[in-house]
Enzyme design. Sequence first.
Site, PDB file in Angstrom:
ATOM      1  N   ARG A 198       0.789  -1.290   0.135  1.00  0.00           N
ATOM      2  CA  ARG A 198       0.101   0.059  -0.069  1.00  0.00           C
ATOM      3  C   ARG A 198       0.904   1.381   0.066  1.00  0.00           C
ATOM      4  O   ARG A 198       0.289   2.285   0.409  1.00  0.00           O
ATOM      5  CB  ARG A 198      -1.078  -0.053   1.133  1.00  0.00           C
ATOM      6  CG  ARG A 198      -2.008  -1.144   1.027  1.00  0.00           C
ATOM      7  CD  ARG A 198      -2.755  -1.009   0.056  1.00  0.00           C
ATOM      8  NE  ARG A 198      -4.047  -1.768  -0.008  1.00  0.00           N
ATOM      9  CZ  ARG A 198      -4.047  -2.839  -0.953  1.00  0.00           C
ATOM     10  NH1 ARG A 198      -3.124  -3.359  -1.412  1.00  0.00           N
ATOM     11  NH2 ARG A 198      -5.169  -3.713  -0.725  1.00  0.00           N
ATOM     12  N   LEU A 199       2.113   1.270  -0.380  1.00  0.00           N
ATOM     13  CA  LEU A 199       2.967   2.205  -0.287  1.00  0.00           C
ATOM     14  C   LEU A 199       2.988   2.695  -1.907  1.00  0.00           C
ATOM     15  O   LEU A 199       3.892   3.071  -2.679  1.00  0.00           O
ATOM     16  CB  LEU A 199       4.324   2.063  -0.157  1.00  0.00           C
ATOM     17  CG  LEU A 199       4.596   1.555   1.394  1.00  0.00           C
ATOM     18  CD1 LEU A 199       5.861   1.202   1.705  1.00  0.00           C
ATOM     19  CD2 LEU A 199       3.979   2.668   2.549  1.00  0.00           C
TER      20      LEU A 199
END
Length: 218
Positions: free
Chosen positions: A197-198
């Site tokens: 989720r970066l």
Amino acid sequence: MRFMSSLSSSIADLRKSYERAELSESASNANPFQQFDQWLQEALRAEVPEPNAMTVATVGGDIRPSTRIVLIKGYDERGIVWYTNYDSRKGQQLAGNPFAALQFHWVELERVVRIEGRVEKVSAEESDAYFASRPLDSRIGAWASPQSQVISGRSVLVANAAKYSAQFLLNPPRPPHWGGFRLVPDRWEFWQGRKSRLHDRLRYTQEGDTWMRERLAP
């Protein structure tokens, strides 16, 4: 008692790791129009479903946002163009508040493009030219459908289509209530899904005649 079905529970557990690509400042274009063109061309080459489909968000006088899916029909340094019924809900909302947001979501490429800006009507000449290029059934449909209005049933559309087909034959003119809109962007965001989720998010905002590019936290 709060109700949650087993389906709701399974939806909450859906997750995907995005690992197809990355979006860096050094590899992206300094001009957002060119970056958009690159990504759209890549979506076309990848043969993703409906690569030209975009969500259009508008806000009416009641301050309630609404969205719908339309198809992009043109783009250049002037902006993003689509065509619709000016009397539709979105047309009426844009008449009162000429600002909108667009979003493209190319799921297979794990990419999203968000665009915001002022909306204007394209010229009558542009609308005429595009209308003339449409299939005959679509041109009749522009006359037959009182878009966004309540109708008693599908028979209304069928009857209208028959009426205008008989009236115009093979040469229906462009309806006065139908034409193009152009969103003139002043803000773009390019989102590339990344692992953990970066995600990569690059935002372009207009400052005079130049574009400022910034990275946003996911």
